[in-house]
Write a protein that holds these residues in place. Structure first.
Motif, mmCIF file in Angstrom:
data_model
loop_
_atom_site.group_PDB
_atom_site.id
_atom_site.type_symbol
_atom_site.label_atom_id
_atom_site.label_comp_id
_atom_site.label_asym_id
_atom_site.label_seq_id
_atom_site.Cartn_x
_atom_site.Cartn_y
_atom_site.Cartn_z
ATOM 1 N N UNK A 5 -68.459 -52.411 -59.485
ATOM 2 C CA UNK A 5 -67.826 -51.443 -58.599
ATOM 3 C C UNK A 5 -66.336 -51.733 -58.453
ATOM 4 N N UNK A 6 -65.955 -53.028 -58.472
ATOM 5 C CA UNK A 6 -64.553 -53.406 -58.282
ATOM 6 C C UNK A 6 -64.349 -54.831 -58.776
ATOM 7 N N UNK A 7 -63.098 -55.189 -59.025
ATOM 8 C CA UNK A 7 -62.735 -56.519 -59.508
ATOM 9 C C UNK A 7 -61.431 -56.927 -58.841
ATOM 10 N N UNK A 8 -61.371 -58.180 -58.395
ATOM 11 C CA UNK A 8 -60.142 -58.729 -57.820
ATOM 12 C C UNK A 8 -59.844 -60.049 -58.525
ATOM 13 N N UNK A 9 -58.543 -60.327 -58.730
ATOM 14 C CA UNK A 9 -58.132 -61.533 -59.456
ATOM 15 C C UNK A 9 -56.998 -62.212 -58.700
ATOM 16 N N UNK A 10 -57.096 -63.542 -58.564
ATOM 17 C CA UNK A 10 -56.024 -64.327 -57.951
ATOM 18 C C UNK A 10 -56.218 -65.795 -58.309
ATOM 19 N N UNK A 11 -55.127 -66.472 -58.538
ATOM 20 C CA UNK A 11 -55.126 -67.927 -58.669
ATOM 21 C C UNK A 11 -56.149 -68.445 -59.686
ATOM 22 N N UNK A 12 -56.279 -67.752 -60.812
ATOM 23 C CA UNK A 12 -57.158 -68.208 -61.883
ATOM 24 C C UNK A 12 -58.627 -67.890 -61.719
ATOM 25 N N UNK A 13 -58.974 -67.095 -60.723
ATOM 26 C CA UNK A 13 -60.375 -66.724 -60.511
ATOM 27 C C UNK A 13 -60.494 -65.209 -60.375
ATOM 28 N N UNK A 18 -75.104 -52.694 -52.671
ATOM 29 C CA UNK A 18 -74.235 -51.544 -52.433
ATOM 30 C C UNK A 18 -72.771 -51.890 -52.167
ATOM 31 N N UNK A 19 -72.253 -52.866 -52.883
ATOM 32 C CA UNK A 19 -70.832 -53.208 -52.764
ATOM 33 C C UNK A 19 -69.989 -52.111 -53.385
ATOM 34 N N UNK A 20 -68.834 -51.863 -52.785
ATOM 35 C CA UNK A 20 -67.965 -50.811 -53.312
ATOM 36 C C UNK A 20 -66.528 -51.276 -53.543
ATOM 37 N N UNK A 21 -66.137 -52.395 -52.936
ATOM 38 C CA UNK A 21 -64.754 -52.869 -53.095
ATOM 39 C C UNK A 21 -64.709 -54.369 -52.862
ATOM 40 N N UNK A 22 -63.716 -55.028 -53.482
ATOM 41 C CA UNK A 22 -63.523 -56.464 -53.292
ATOM 42 C C UNK A 22 -62.034 -56.763 -53.293
ATOM 43 N N UNK A 23 -61.641 -57.735 -52.479
ATOM 44 C CA UNK A 23 -60.266 -58.221 -52.449
ATOM 45 C C UNK A 23 -60.291 -59.728 -52.345
ATOM 46 N N UNK A 24 -59.249 -60.363 -52.853
ATOM 47 C CA UNK A 24 -59.155 -61.821 -52.796
ATOM 48 C C UNK A 24 -57.757 -62.203 -52.342
ATOM 49 N N UNK A 25 -57.656 -63.220 -51.507
ATOM 50 C CA UNK A 25 -56.346 -63.658 -51.026
ATOM 51 C C UNK A 25 -55.548 -64.262 -52.177
ATOM 52 N N UNK A 71 -58.776 -68.320 -51.878
ATOM 53 C CA UNK A 71 -59.717 -69.017 -50.993
ATOM 54 C C UNK A 71 -60.518 -68.099 -50.080
ATOM 55 N N UNK A 72 -60.103 -66.841 -49.938
ATOM 56 C CA UNK A 72 -60.812 -65.889 -49.082
ATOM 57 C C UNK A 72 -61.106 -64.621 -49.870
ATOM 58 N N UNK A 73 -62.351 -64.173 -49.788
ATOM 59 C CA UNK A 73 -62.807 -62.963 -50.480
ATOM 60 C C UNK A 73 -63.384 -62.023 -49.437
ATOM 61 N N UNK A 74 -63.030 -60.742 -49.524
ATOM 62 C CA UNK A 74 -63.582 -59.723 -48.625
ATOM 63 C C UNK A 74 -64.223 -58.646 -49.488
ATOM 64 N N UNK A 75 -65.461 -58.306 -49.135
ATOM 65 C CA UNK A 75 -66.216 -57.308 -49.889
ATOM 66 C C UNK A 75 -66.600 -56.174 -48.949
ATOM 67 N N UNK A 76 -66.314 -54.947 -49.363
ATOM 68 C CA UNK A 76 -66.729 -53.767 -48.615
ATOM 69 C C UNK A 76 -67.980 -53.183 -49.234
ATOM 70 N N UNK A 77 -68.849 -52.656 -48.370
ATOM 71 C CA UNK A 77 -70.062 -52.054 -48.915
ATOM 72 C C UNK A 77 -70.253 -50.643 -48.367
#
Length: 86
Positions: free
Chosen positions: A13-21, A46-53, A57-63
């Motif tokens: 549904x979504x992909x986030x990239x930061x700091x080698x991960x 039912x995930x629809x979005x993801x963000x990473x700091x 070190x912090x990941x937020x997933x919207x569903x």
């Protein structure tokens, strides 16, 4: 760009990239990807979005239930910290 493929645990549904991960949110899971391989996975529907700091070190997933799930990323493992609901 690379022709390499990474298998996911469901339709991405979504992909986030930061700091080698990279963190992929699929319809069935949230997956941590390093060096082209899935290194851990947390079942979540039912995930629809993801963000990473920026520090990775912090990941937020919207569903689709209108909730945000906040995880800490410790090494390769996601640990749920909070669920925000409106």
């Amino acid at each position: 760009y690379s022709a390499d493929k990474i298998g996911t645990d469901g339709q991405p549904a979504d992909l986030a990239v930061a700091n080698g991960v990279a963190v992929a949110a699929t319809v069935n899971a949230v997956q941590v990807i390093r060096n082209g391989k899935v290194v851990s996975s947390v079942k979540a529907k039912d995930n629809s979005a993801v963000g990473i700091s920026p520090d990775g070190r912090t990941v937020v997933v919207g569903n689709k239930d209108n909730k945000l799930v906040v995880y800490s990323l410790e090494g390769d493992q996601l640990k749920q910290q909070h669920v925000l609901d409106h």
